[in-house]
Scaffold this motif. Structure first.
Motif, PDB file in Angstrom:
ATOM      1  N   ASP A  37       0.829  -1.191   0.000  1.00  0.00           N
ATOM      2  CA  ASP A  37       0.000   0.000   0.000  1.00  0.00           C
ATOM      3  C   ASP A  37       0.870   1.249   0.000  1.00  0.00           C
ATOM      4  O   ASP A  37       2.083   1.199   0.247  1.00  0.00           O
ATOM      5  CB  ASP A  37      -0.910   0.005   1.233  1.00  0.00           C
ATOM      6  CG  ASP A  37      -0.103   0.065   2.519  1.00  0.00           C
ATOM      7  OD1 ASP A  37      -0.133   1.107   3.180  1.00  0.00           O
ATOM      8  OD2 ASP A  37       0.564  -0.937   2.849  1.00  0.00           O
ATOM      9  N   GLU A  63       1.117   3.809   2.002  1.00  0.00           N
ATOM     10  CA  GLU A  63       1.752   4.198   3.267  1.00  0.00           C
ATOM     11  C   GLU A  63       3.032   3.412   3.504  1.00  0.00           C
ATOM     12  O   GLU A  63       4.045   3.969   3.954  1.00  0.00           O
ATOM     13  CB  GLU A  63       0.771   3.992   4.422  1.00  0.00           C
ATOM     14  CG  GLU A  63       1.295   4.485   5.762  1.00  0.00           C
ATOM     15  CD  GLU A  63       0.303   4.307   6.894  1.00  0.00           C
ATOM     16  OE1 GLU A  63       0.693   4.480   8.050  1.00  0.00           O
ATOM     17  OE2 GLU A  63      -0.864   3.975   6.603  1.00  0.00           O
ATOM     18  N   LYS A  97      -0.419  -2.727   4.763  1.00  0.00           N
ATOM     19  CA  LYS A  97      -1.431  -2.334   5.743  1.00  0.00           C
ATOM     20  C   LYS A  97      -2.838  -2.435   5.151  1.00  0.00           C
ATOM     21  O   LYS A  97      -3.828  -2.144   5.829  1.00  0.00           O
ATOM     22  CB  LYS A  97      -1.150  -0.917   6.238  1.00  0.00           C
ATOM     23  CG  LYS A  97       0.171  -0.795   7.000  1.00  0.00           C
ATOM     24  CD  LYS A  97       0.427   0.633   7.435  1.00  0.00           C
ATOM     25  CE  LYS A  97       1.681   0.727   8.308  1.00  0.00           C
ATOM     26  NZ  LYS A  97       2.901   0.281   7.619  1.00  0.00           N
ATOM     27  N   MET A 156     -10.852   8.194  10.224  1.00  0.00           N
ATOM     28  CA  MET A 156      -9.511   7.824   9.762  1.00  0.00           C
ATOM     29  C   MET A 156      -8.503   8.763  10.394  1.00  0.00           C
ATOM     30  O   MET A 156      -8.745   9.978  10.489  1.00  0.00           O
ATOM     31  CB  MET A 156      -9.408   7.896   8.238  1.00  0.00           C
ATOM     32  CG  MET A 156      -8.091   7.346   7.695  1.00  0.00           C
ATOM     33  SD  MET A 156      -7.990   7.461   5.905  1.00  0.00           S
ATOM     34  CE  MET A 156      -9.338   6.392   5.421  1.00  0.00           C
ATOM     35  N   PHE A 190      -4.084   9.537  10.798  1.00  0.00           N
ATOM     36  CA  PHE A 190      -2.695   9.288  10.411  1.00  0.00           C
ATOM     37  C   PHE A 190      -1.798   9.904  11.475  1.00  0.00           C
ATOM     38  O   PHE A 190      -1.904  11.101  11.757  1.00  0.00           O
ATOM     39  CB  PHE A 190      -2.370   9.900   9.052  1.00  0.00           C
ATOM     40  CG  PHE A 190      -3.076   9.256   7.897  1.00  0.00           C
ATOM     41  CD1 PHE A 190      -3.040   7.882   7.715  1.00  0.00           C
ATOM     42  CD2 PHE A 190      -3.779  10.020   6.974  1.00  0.00           C
ATOM     43  CE1 PHE A 190      -3.689   7.289   6.645  1.00  0.00           C
ATOM     44  CE2 PHE A 190      -4.433   9.441   5.908  1.00  0.00           C
ATOM     45  CZ  PHE A 190      -4.387   8.057   5.746  1.00  0.00           C
ATOM     46  N   VAL A 243      -8.706  12.002   0.741  1.00  0.00           N
ATOM     47  CA  VAL A 243      -8.612  10.817   1.600  1.00  0.00           C
ATOM     48  C   VAL A 243      -9.918  10.037   1.569  1.00  0.00           C
ATOM     49  O   VAL A 243      -9.921   8.801   1.506  1.00  0.00           O
ATOM     50  CB  VAL A 243      -8.257  11.223   3.050  1.00  0.00           C
ATOM     51  CG1 VAL A 243      -8.313  10.016   3.971  1.00  0.00           C
ATOM     52  CG2 VAL A 243      -6.880  11.857   3.102  1.00  0.00           C
ATOM     53  N   GLU A 282     -10.151   8.275  -1.825  1.00  0.00           N
ATOM     54  CA  GLU A 282      -9.182   7.184  -1.907  1.00  0.00           C
ATOM     55  C   GLU A 282      -9.583   6.001  -1.039  1.00  0.00           C
ATOM     56  O   GLU A 282      -9.205   4.857  -1.313  1.00  0.00           O
ATOM     57  CB  GLU A 282      -7.791   7.681  -1.500  1.00  0.00           C
ATOM     58  CG  GLU A 282      -7.149   8.605  -2.532  1.00  0.00           C
ATOM     59  CD  GLU A 282      -5.832   9.191  -2.062  1.00  0.00           C
ATOM     60  OE1 GLU A 282      -5.520   9.048  -0.855  1.00  0.00           O
ATOM     61  OE2 GLU A 282      -5.126   9.799  -2.887  1.00  0.00           O
ATOM     62  N   SER A 283     -10.354   6.258   0.001  1.00  0.00           N
ATOM     63  CA  SER A 283     -10.784   5.164   0.875  1.00  0.00           C
ATOM     64  C   SER A 283     -11.765   4.229   0.166  1.00  0.00           C
ATOM     65  O   SER A 283     -11.893   3.066   0.539  1.00  0.00           O
ATOM     66  CB  SER A 283     -11.422   5.714   2.154  1.00  0.00           C
ATOM     67  OG  SER A 283     -12.627   6.405   1.872  1.00  0.00           O
ATOM     68  N   ARG A 341      -9.634   1.730  -1.331  1.00  0.00           N
ATOM     69  CA  ARG A 341      -8.742   1.205  -0.297  1.00  0.00           C
ATOM     70  C   ARG A 341      -7.271   1.581  -0.507  1.00  0.00           C
ATOM     71  O   ARG A 341      -6.379   0.788  -0.262  1.00  0.00           O
ATOM     72  CB  ARG A 341      -8.890  -0.317  -0.170  1.00  0.00           C
ATOM     73  CG  ARG A 341     -10.301  -0.757   0.251  1.00  0.00           C
ATOM     74  CD  ARG A 341     -10.316  -2.227   0.608  1.00  0.00           C
ATOM     75  NE  ARG A 341      -9.485  -2.494   1.771  1.00  0.00           N
ATOM     76  CZ  ARG A 341      -8.980  -3.698   2.061  1.00  0.00           C
ATOM     77  NH1 ARG A 341      -9.222  -4.718   1.253  1.00  0.00           N
ATOM     78  NH2 ARG A 341      -8.241  -3.864   3.139  1.00  0.00           N
ATOM     79  N   HIS A 351      -6.333   3.860   1.344  1.00  0.00           N
ATOM     80  CA  HIS A 351      -6.238   3.897   2.803  1.00  0.00           C
ATOM     81  C   HIS A 351      -7.429   3.120   3.358  1.00  0.00           C
ATOM     82  O   HIS A 351      -8.500   3.100   2.745  1.00  0.00           O
ATOM     83  CB  HIS A 351      -6.273   5.327   3.350  1.00  0.00           C
ATOM     84  CG  HIS A 351      -5.376   6.284   2.635  1.00  0.00           C
ATOM     85  ND1 HIS A 351      -4.011   6.254   2.762  1.00  0.00           N
ATOM     86  CD2 HIS A 351      -5.652   7.293   1.768  1.00  0.00           C
ATOM     87  CE1 HIS A 351      -3.484   7.210   2.014  1.00  0.00           C
ATOM     88  NE2 HIS A 351      -4.455   7.858   1.400  1.00  0.00           N
ATOM     89  N   ASP A 352      -7.250   2.490   4.489  1.00  0.00           N
ATOM     90  CA  ASP A 352      -8.361   1.837   5.180  1.00  0.00           C
ATOM     91  C   ASP A 352      -8.810   2.701   6.353  1.00  0.00           C
ATOM     92  O   ASP A 352      -7.988   3.387   6.990  1.00  0.00           O
ATOM     93  CB  ASP A 352      -7.946   0.454   5.691  1.00  0.00           C
ATOM     94  CG  ASP A 352      -8.266  -0.643   4.684  1.00  0.00           C
ATOM     95  OD1 ASP A 352      -9.045  -0.388   3.745  1.00  0.00           O
ATOM     96  OD2 ASP A 352      -7.725  -1.754   4.841  1.00  0.00           O
TER      97      ASP A 352
END
Length: 605
Positions: free
Chosen positions: A123, A125, A338, A361, A363, A394, A397-398, A401, A403-404
Motif C-alpha cells: 500500500d 503508506e 497495511k 480515519m 494518520f 482521503v 481514496e478510501s 482502499r 487507505h483503510d
C-alpha cells in the motif's frame, strides 16, 4: 543465515544446474592440478634423471611402453598428456562459465520480478517509508549484487576449498614436510580475515546508503528540472549533488583504504608462506629426500594454495556487500501491506450501491476523517468540496482502499469493501487523481492504458467526451504524439483531459474525479461535465473540487472542513442555507473572470 535462506528460496530451482557447474569445476580443477605433476616428470625423467625414484598417478608412463626414460618418445607422450589436460581444463571452464552466467541471469530476473511484484502489492503508506533512490537501488543494484552471492561467490569458494584440499593431499604424498609452513601461516590469515570482514560489512552499508541518496538526488532533479530553472536554483542543486557525490566518494575511499590495508597484511602472509615453502622444498631436494622436478611442482602447488586462499578472502569481503543487499531485499519482501486483500469477488456486481457509515480515519494520531456518513446509490452524482486538507481526497481514496478506515465502514452492496479482493473492487472504479501522471509514450497509449486492447475508435470517443480530441488533433503527430516523462510537453489542462479520457475509456460503474479539472477553464470544465452526465447518465460520479461551480449540478453536495461534513444538500438547498458553501460560492463567482482560452485556440485551429 536468515538472508541465505531467503536467497535459497529462489536459487533452489537452479540447484541441478549449480551442481553441474561444480562438477565441471571439479573436472577442470583436477586437470589443472595434474599439470604440475606432468611438469615435474618432464624435469625428472625426460630431461634429468635416468632412474625411477617415485610413484604418482602418472608413474605408469615410466614402464617403457610410452618411451624410455630420458627419451624424446617419453617427452612427446608427456607433452600429449599435458596438452590434453590443458584442453580439458579450458573447455570445461568455458562451458562452466557460460552455464554459471545463464543461471545468474535467471536468478537476477527472478529476484527483480519478485521485488517488483512486492512493490505492486504494498500500500501507499508502506511504500512511502522508502524513498525513490532506495527503491531503485533495491530493484537494480541489490538484485545484481545478491545473485552474485549464489552463482559466483559460492562457486569461487567451492573451487578454492576443492583446490586447497586436493593440493594439500598432493603435497603430502610428495613429502609431508612441505605442509609445515602453510599449517603455521593459515591461522594468522583466518584471524586477519575475520577482523576485516566485520569492518567491511559496516563500510558496505554506508556505500549502499550513499548510492541510494545519489539516485534520489539525480531522480528528483530530473523530475523537477523546470521548477529548479524557474527559481534559478541551479547553484543550490549543484551544491546538493556535490555533497551527495562527495559522500559517495568518501564511502568508497574508506572501503579502498580498508581493502588496501587488508591486501598489505595478506601480502605479507602470502609472501612469507611462499618463500618459507620454497625454502623447505629446496632443503628437501638438497638432502636428497625429494627429486628436483618436484621443486617445480611444489612451487606451483604452494602458489595455488596461496592464490585460492586469497580468493576465499576476497570472496568473504565481497560477501559482506552482498549480504547487506540481501538483508535489504529480505526486509522489503517481509514488509506487510497495511491494506490486506479480501477474498470475495465483486466482478458480478453491476449496480454499485455504496454506503459510508461512521467513518473515521487518522494518520500519526491526527484525525483526517471524522464521523462521515453517506448513502450513494448507483447513478448518484456526489460533489465533495472544501478547503485544502479538509479530507476530500482521503475520503475518495478510501473507496478503493488506498487507505483503510480506522473505524466505521464503507459497504458495497451491504458488504464491507474490505471483504472484496482489491483487484475486483478497484475494477469498479475509474479514478482520476489530482496529481496527473502520463507515461513516456504516445497519447493514444496513455488513454488506452485502462484498456490496452482498445482500438483507436474507442480511444477517440473517450477523448471527445473528455474535451481532448481537438487539441490532440492539432498536435503534429496527433494521437501518436510522444509525451515526455510525467506528461512534459503538453499543458496541465491537456494532461488532465487525457487522464479523464483514460478513465472514461475504462467504462467503470463509478467515475471518481479528484480535483482533476482544476487546470481547466470554467467553460471547458462545464462542457466536460455536461458531456459526462449526458453520455454516462447511469454512472455514479464522485467529484471533489476547490471550485464550487464544478459541483452545482450534483444530486448531493457535501462541504467538508477538518475531516467532518459541515453542510450537505443540493446546490439550491446549500445556497438557501446561506452557510459556508454559499459564502465561498459567491466569492468565487465574483472573482471568476476566466476566458475560455482552450476554446479560442481550438477555433483558430
Amino acid at each position: 543465515m536468515e538472508v541465505l535462506k531467503f536467497g535459497l528460496k529462489y536459487w533452489k530451482k537452479y540447484l541441478p544446474g549449480d551442481i553441474l557447474t561444480k562438477l565441471m569445476s571439479c573436472i577442470a580443477l583436477s586437470a589443472d592440478l595434474m599439470l604440475p605433476l606432468i611438469a615435474s616428470m618432464f624435469i625428472n625423467y625426460a630431461i634429468k634423471s635416468n632412474e625411477v625414484k617415485d610413484d604418482n598417478i602418472f608413474s605408469f608412463m615410466l614402464s617403457g611402453k610410452y618411451g624410455e626414460i630420458h627419451s624424446m618418445e617419453l617427452f612427446f607422450n608427456l607433452f600429449i598428456v599435458f596438452i590434453t589436460l590443458l584442453v580439458i581444463k579450458e573447455v570445461t571452464v568455458y562451458f562452466r562459465n557460460i552455464l554459471t552466467e545463464k543461471l545468474g541471469l535467471k536468478l537476477e530476473t527472478d529476484l527483480r520480478k519478485a521485488s517488483f511484484h512486492k512493490l505492486m502489492e504494498l500500500d501507499s503508506e508502506t511504500i512511502s517509508q522508502y524513498n525513490t533512490g532506495e527503491l531503485l537501488t533495491l530493484l537494480n543494484s541489490d538484485t545484481i549484487m545478491f545473485k552474485d552471492l549464489f552463482c559466483r561467490i559460492t562457486l569461487y569458494i567451492f573451487d578454492s576449498i576443492f583446490v586447497i584440499v586436493i593440493t594439500i593431499v598432493l603435497l603430502a604424498t610428495i613429502n609431508p614436510y612441505l605442509l609445515i609452513v602453510p599449517v603455521i601461516i593459515i591461522p594468522f590469515l583466518v584471524v586477519a580475515l575475520m577482523q576485516f570482514r566485520k569492518r567491511a560489512r559496516v563500510n558496505y552499508q554506508t556505500i549502499r546508503a550513499s548510492n541510494s541518496n545519489m539516485s534520489l538526488t539525480v531522480q528528483e532533479n530530473i523530475e523537477a528540472v523546470r521548477l529548479v530553472r524557474s527559481f534559478t536554483n541551479e547553484a543550490v542543486e549543484k551544491r546538493k549533488f556535490d555533497a551527495a557525490n562527495t559522500r559517495l566518494k568518501d564511502s568508497y575511499v574508506k572501503q579502498v583504504n580498508l581493502s588496501a590495508s587488508f591486501e598489505a597484511v595478506f601480502s605479507i602472509i602470502k609472501q612469507t608462506s611462499y618463500i618459507g615453502s620454497i625454502a623447505v622444498a629446496a632443503v628437501l631436494v638438497m638432502k636428497g629426500y625429494m627429486m628436483v622436478g618436484y621443486l617445480v611442482a611444489c612451487v606451483d602447488y604452494i602458489s595455488k594454495i596461496i592464490g585460492f586462499v586469497s580468493q576465499i578472502s576476497n570472496c568473504m569481503l565481497q560477501m559482506q556487500q552482498q549480504l547487506v543487499s540481501g538483508r535489504k531485499m529480505l526486509d522489503f519482501m517481509n514488509s506487510e501491506s497495511k491494506i490486506p486483500d479480501g477474498t470475495i469477488s465483486a466482478a458480478e456486481i453491476k449496480d454499485i450501491h455504496l454506503q459510508v457509515k461512521g467513518a473515521h480515519m487518522s494518520f500519526n494520531g491526527k484525525n483526517v476523517l471524522r464521523d462521515i456518513n453517506l448513502d450513494i446509490p448507483y447513478g448518484k452524482k456526489l460533489g465533495i468540496v472544501g478547503g485544502t486538507g479538509c479530507g476530500k481526497s482521503v475520503l475518495l481514496e478510501s473507496f478503493i482502499r488506498i487507505h483503510d478506515l480506522s473505524s466505521g465502514s464503507i459497504t458495497l452492496d451491504d458488504k464491507d469493501i474490505r471483504e472484496y479482493s482489491l483487484e475486483s473492487l478497484r475494477e469498479k472504479f475509474a479514478y482520476v487523481y489530482q496529481d496527473v501522471f502520463l507515461f513516456s509514450n504516445t497519447i493514444d497509449s496513455n488513454i488506452a492504458y485502462s484498456q490496452p486492447d482498445a482500438d483507436r475508435k474507442l480511444v477517440k470517443e473517450a477523448a471527445i467526451h473528455a474535451q481532448a480530441h481537438n487539441f490532440i488533433q492539432s498536435l503534429q503527430e496527433g494521437y501518436d504524439t510522444i509525451v515526455g516523462e510525467r506528461g512534459l510537453g503538453i499543458s496541465g489542462g491537456q494532461k488532465q483531459r487525457v487522464s479523464i479520457a483514460r478513465a472514461l475509456l475504462r467504462n467503470a460503474p463509478v467515475l471518481v474525479l479528484d480535483d482533476s479539472t482544476s487546470a481547466l477553464d470554467v467553460n471547458t470544465e462545464k462542457r466536460l461535465l455536461k458531456d459526462i452526465k449526458e453520455n454516462f447518465p447511469d454512472r455514479t460520479l464522485l467529484i471533489s473540487a476547490h471550485r464550487l461551480s464544478s459541483v452545482v449540478d450534483c444530486d448531493e453536495i457535501i462541504y467538508m472542513k477538518d475531516g467532518i461534513i459541515l453542510e450537505r444538500g443540493t446546490f439550491d438547498e446549500l445556497m438557501a442555507l446561506d452557510g459556508h458553501f454559499a459564502s465561498v460560492y459567491r466569492i468565487q463567482e465574483a472573482q471568476d473572470q476566466s476566458i475560455d482560452f482552450d476554446a479560442l485556440a481550438e477555433k483558430e485551429v
